[in-house]
Scaffold this motif. Structure first.
Motif, mmCIF file in Angstrom:
data_model
loop_
_atom_site.group_PDB
_atom_site.id
_atom_site.type_symbol
_atom_site.label_atom_id
_atom_site.label_comp_id
_atom_site.label_asym_id
_atom_site.label_seq_id
_atom_site.Cartn_x
_atom_site.Cartn_y
_atom_site.Cartn_z
ATOM 1 N N HIS A 1 35.149 -34.509 -0.931
ATOM 2 C CA HIS A 1 34.032 -34.269 -0.021
ATOM 3 C C HIS A 1 33.890 -32.796 0.347
ATOM 4 O O HIS A 1 32.781 -32.278 0.418
ATOM 5 N N PHE A 2 35.009 -32.111 0.559
ATOM 6 C CA PHE A 2 34.949 -30.702 0.956
ATOM 7 C C PHE A 2 34.415 -29.835 -0.180
ATOM 8 O O PHE A 2 33.564 -28.985 0.034
ATOM 9 N N VAL A 3 34.892 -30.069 -1.383
ATOM 10 C CA VAL A 3 34.401 -29.337 -2.554
ATOM 11 C C VAL A 3 32.910 -29.600 -2.731
ATOM 12 O O VAL A 3 32.124 -28.687 -3.024
ATOM 13 N N ALA A 4 32.501 -30.835 -2.553
ATOM 14 C CA ALA A 4 31.090 -31.199 -2.667
ATOM 15 C C ALA A 4 30.256 -30.446 -1.638
ATOM 16 O O ALA A 4 29.169 -29.949 -1.944
ATOM 17 N N TYR A 5 30.775 -30.332 -0.434
ATOM 18 C CA TYR A 5 30.020 -29.639 0.615
ATOM 19 C C TYR A 5 29.917 -28.144 0.339
ATOM 20 O O TYR A 5 28.858 -27.541 0.543
ATOM 21 N N ILE A 6 30.975 -27.529 -0.148
ATOM 22 C CA ILE A 6 30.951 -26.094 -0.466
ATOM 23 C C ILE A 6 29.915 -25.824 -1.566
ATOM 24 O O ILE A 6 29.111 -24.891 -1.461
ATOM 25 N N GLY A 7 29.915 -26.625 -2.601
ATOM 26 C CA GLY A 7 28.924 -26.467 -3.665
ATOM 27 C C GLY A 7 27.509 -26.673 -3.160
ATOM 28 O O GLY A 7 26.585 -25.947 -3.541
ATOM 29 N N THR A 8 27.352 -27.628 -2.289
ATOM 30 C CA THR A 8 26.044 -27.907 -1.704
ATOM 31 C C THR A 8 25.578 -26.742 -0.844
ATOM 32 O O THR A 8 24.412 -26.344 -0.908
ATOM 33 N N LEU A 9 26.467 -26.199 -0.039
ATOM 34 C CA LEU A 9 26.108 -25.073 0.835
ATOM 35 C C LEU A 9 25.514 -23.918 0.054
ATOM 36 O O LEU A 9 24.476 -23.368 0.436
ATOM 37 N N ALA A 10 26.150 -23.539 -1.024
ATOM 38 C CA ALA A 10 25.675 -22.408 -1.813
ATOM 39 C C ALA A 10 24.287 -22.699 -2.383
ATOM 40 O O ALA A 10 23.371 -21.874 -2.258
ATOM 41 N N PHE A 11 24.111 -23.855 -2.995
ATOM 42 C CA PHE A 11 22.837 -24.193 -3.614
ATOM 43 C C PHE A 11 21.723 -24.305 -2.582
ATOM 44 O O PHE A 11 20.623 -23.769 -2.768
ATOM 45 N N VAL A 12 21.984 -25.007 -1.487
ATOM 46 C CA VAL A 12 20.951 -25.219 -0.467
ATOM 47 C C VAL A 12 20.611 -23.896 0.232
ATOM 48 O O VAL A 12 19.442 -23.632 0.515
ATOM 49 N N SER A 13 21.598 -23.061 0.470
ATOM 50 C CA SER A 13 21.325 -21.766 1.106
ATOM 51 C C SER A 13 20.415 -20.903 0.240
ATOM 52 O O SER A 13 19.443 -20.312 0.731
ATOM 53 N N LEU A 14 20.702 -20.825 -1.046
ATOM 54 C CA LEU A 14 19.858 -20.030 -1.947
ATOM 55 C C LEU A 14 18.471 -20.646 -2.105
ATOM 56 O O LEU A 14 17.466 -19.930 -2.163
ATOM 57 N N SER A 15 18.402 -21.960 -2.149
ATOM 58 C CA SER A 15 17.101 -22.638 -2.240
ATOM 59 C C SER A 15 16.268 -22.400 -0.989
ATOM 60 O O SER A 15 15.056 -22.158 -1.065
ATOM 61 N N THR A 16 16.913 -22.467 0.160
ATOM 62 C CA THR A 16 16.217 -22.240 1.423
ATOM 63 C C THR A 16 15.735 -20.800 1.528
ATOM 64 O O THR A 16 14.632 -20.529 2.007
ATOM 65 N N PHE A 17 16.556 -19.862 1.057
ATOM 66 C CA PHE A 17 16.145 -18.465 1.047
ATOM 67 C C PHE A 17 14.897 -18.287 0.179
ATOM 68 O O PHE A 17 13.921 -17.658 0.597
#
Length: 127
Positions: A98-114
């Motif tokens: 779950h933690f690895v999944a969240y870290i990967g998600t954070l990067a992708f969602v942050s760049l997408s939101t930007f």
């Protein structure tokens, strides 16, 4: 070339710094509301909304230096929340972590939101 790259990185770095302030503000609001006796089910969306509004104001002033669409910003925030939930769910199933999944998600969602903020919320043609 170097100054052009620096010019392109400035908004991304500023966007990230605004994200940190949003997170800290949201945590503070959440802690305050729950300490005052509010249910976590009430405190969480209120804290998220306060952080999102803070993000809109700071990004408009410092990151993009433009008056964007608050409605579009809210839609991007809601889409980012849904995307985060979905990606964490999928990546958790794939990786088993779950933690690895969240870290990967954070990067992708942050760049997408930007990108969505830069080109759709605060970019040309916004309403």
């Amino acid at each position: 070339m170097r100054s052009q790259l620096r010019g392109e990185l400035r908004p991304l770095v500023t966007f990230a710094a605004v994200g940190v302030t949003n997170t800290l503000l949201s945590l503070g609001v959440y802690a305050l509301l729950t300490d005052l006796g509010a249910s976590y089910l009430v405190a969480a969306p209120v804290a998220f909304a306060v952080g999102a509004l803070n993000g809109y104001l700071l990004n408009a002033r410092f990151t993009f230096r433009a008056r964007g669409s608050l409605v579009r910003y809210a839609l991007v925030q809601l889409a980012a929340a849904a995307l985060s939930d979905g990606l964490v769910w999928v990546l958790s199933r794939v990786t088993g972590e779950h933690f690895v999944a969240y870290i990967g998600t954070l990067a992708f969602v942050s760049l997408s939101t930007f990108a969505a903020s830069r080109f759709w919320v605060f970019g040309p043609g916004r309403t």
